[in-house]
Design a protein around this motif. Sequence first.
Motif, mmCIF file in Angstrom:
data_model
loop_
_atom_site.group_PDB
_atom_site.id
_atom_site.type_symbol
_atom_site.label_atom_id
_atom_site.label_comp_id
_atom_site.label_asym_id
_atom_site.label_seq_id
_atom_site.Cartn_x
_atom_site.Cartn_y
_atom_site.Cartn_z
ATOM 1 N N ALA A 1 -16.562 -4.012 -12.900
ATOM 2 C CA ALA A 1 -17.172 -2.727 -12.569
ATOM 3 C C ALA A 1 -16.258 -1.857 -11.706
ATOM 4 C CB ALA A 1 -18.482 -2.961 -11.813
ATOM 5 N N ALA A 2 -15.165 -2.438 -11.208
ATOM 6 C CA ALA A 2 -14.249 -1.733 -10.308
ATOM 7 C C ALA A 2 -12.968 -1.326 -11.042
ATOM 8 C CB ALA A 2 -13.915 -2.628 -9.122
ATOM 9 N N VAL A 3 -12.084 -0.690 -10.298
ATOM 10 C CA VAL A 3 -10.759 -0.321 -10.806
ATOM 11 C C VAL A 3 -9.736 -0.813 -9.793
ATOM 12 C CG1 VAL A 3 -9.203 1.592 -11.363
ATOM 13 C CG2 VAL A 3 -11.615 1.717 -12.006
ATOM 14 N N LEU A 4 -8.747 -1.553 -10.266
ATOM 15 C CA LEU A 4 -7.649 -1.977 -9.406
ATOM 16 C C LEU A 4 -6.565 -0.916 -9.468
ATOM 17 C CD1 LEU A 4 -6.128 -3.992 -7.590
ATOM 18 C CD2 LEU A 4 -5.215 -5.016 -9.701
ATOM 19 N N THR A 5 -6.276 -0.323 -8.319
ATOM 20 C CA THR A 5 -5.188 0.648 -8.232
ATOM 21 C C THR A 5 -4.134 0.102 -7.287
ATOM 22 O OG1 THR A 5 -6.404 1.840 -6.508
ATOM 23 C CG2 THR A 5 -6.544 2.707 -8.744
ATOM 24 N N ARG A 6 -2.893 0.377 -7.649
ATOM 25 C CA ARG A 6 -1.761 -0.012 -6.800
ATOM 26 C C ARG A 6 -0.994 1.248 -6.432
ATOM 27 N NH1 ARG A 6 1.929 -3.725 -9.768
ATOM 28 N NH2 ARG A 6 2.939 -3.783 -7.742
ATOM 29 N N TYR A 7 -0.802 1.424 -5.136
ATOM 30 C CA TYR A 7 -0.058 2.572 -4.624
ATOM 31 C C TYR A 7 1.093 2.058 -3.781
ATOM 32 C CZ TYR A 7 -4.261 5.174 -5.824
ATOM 33 O OH TYR A 7 -5.327 5.722 -6.506
ATOM 34 N N GLY A 8 2.273 2.635 -3.994
ATOM 35 C CA GLY A 8 3.438 2.284 -3.204
ATOM 36 C C GLY A 8 3.955 3.492 -2.470
ATOM 37 N N ARG A 9 4.876 3.241 -1.578
ATOM 38 C CA ARG A 9 5.517 4.353 -0.858
ATOM 39 C C ARG A 9 6.145 5.297 -1.857
ATOM 40 N NH1 ARG A 9 7.609 3.226 4.649
ATOM 41 N NH2 ARG A 9 6.840 1.189 5.240
ATOM 42 N N GLU A 10 6.003 6.565 -1.600
ATOM 43 C CA GLU A 10 6.654 7.572 -2.425
ATOM 44 C C GLU A 10 8.166 7.435 -2.225
ATOM 45 O OE1 GLU A 10 6.587 11.883 -1.272
ATOM 46 O OE2 GLU A 10 5.242 11.937 -3.013
ATOM 47 N N ALA A 11 8.914 7.550 -3.298
ATOM 48 C CA ALA A 11 10.371 7.450 -3.194
ATOM 49 C C ALA A 11 10.875 8.514 -2.232
ATOM 50 C CB ALA A 11 11.011 7.636 -4.568
#
Length: 185
Positions: A174-184
């Motif tokens: 029911a969820a969404v896995l999002t991955r965020y990294g440091r902006e280059a």
Amino acid sequence: MSVIVIEFITLDGIVSDPDGSAGTPAGGWAFRHGPETVAGDKFRLGSVLDDGVMLLGRSTWQLFSRLWPGRDDPFSSRMNAVPKLVASRTLIDTSAWANSQVIDDDLIDAVKREQRDVVITGSLSVVHALMAEDLIDEYRLLTFPTILGSGDRLFPAGGPPAYLECLSAEPAGAAVLTRYGREAR
């Protein structure tokens, strides 16, 4: 070495009491969607658990030390085997959960010296301290279709800015896995 934050989070950014163990009125919001949404390696940690270290605050460690040691499925075995660092000024005995030790010195210094990937789960005070020092490399957020309106936020008002890039997004029950990294930079 990377510092990775993993959190259950609502659409409005609340991370407090996803399992209901704190007894808040809206607690347990993540578990209302069934075990398939939260069970196993939903954060896609994979080899990070084999080669890295977990960093937990005292409250999260105490909760986990009651939950994980009695489990023996493959993911639980990895959770029990991973080295665990505990940020606490009051906890002395870590024998309740194997491979745990209290950080003897300053949290920030300990993270800066760590050679392995560091995974922080829950432990909002630890996360906020590392945010303030710009030490977080990646956020893995399991976002639930829930709006609570109040509670502790991962990114509080008045906190430091963070410029991130989306690395991936995928459905997870029911969820969404999002991955965020440091902006280059």
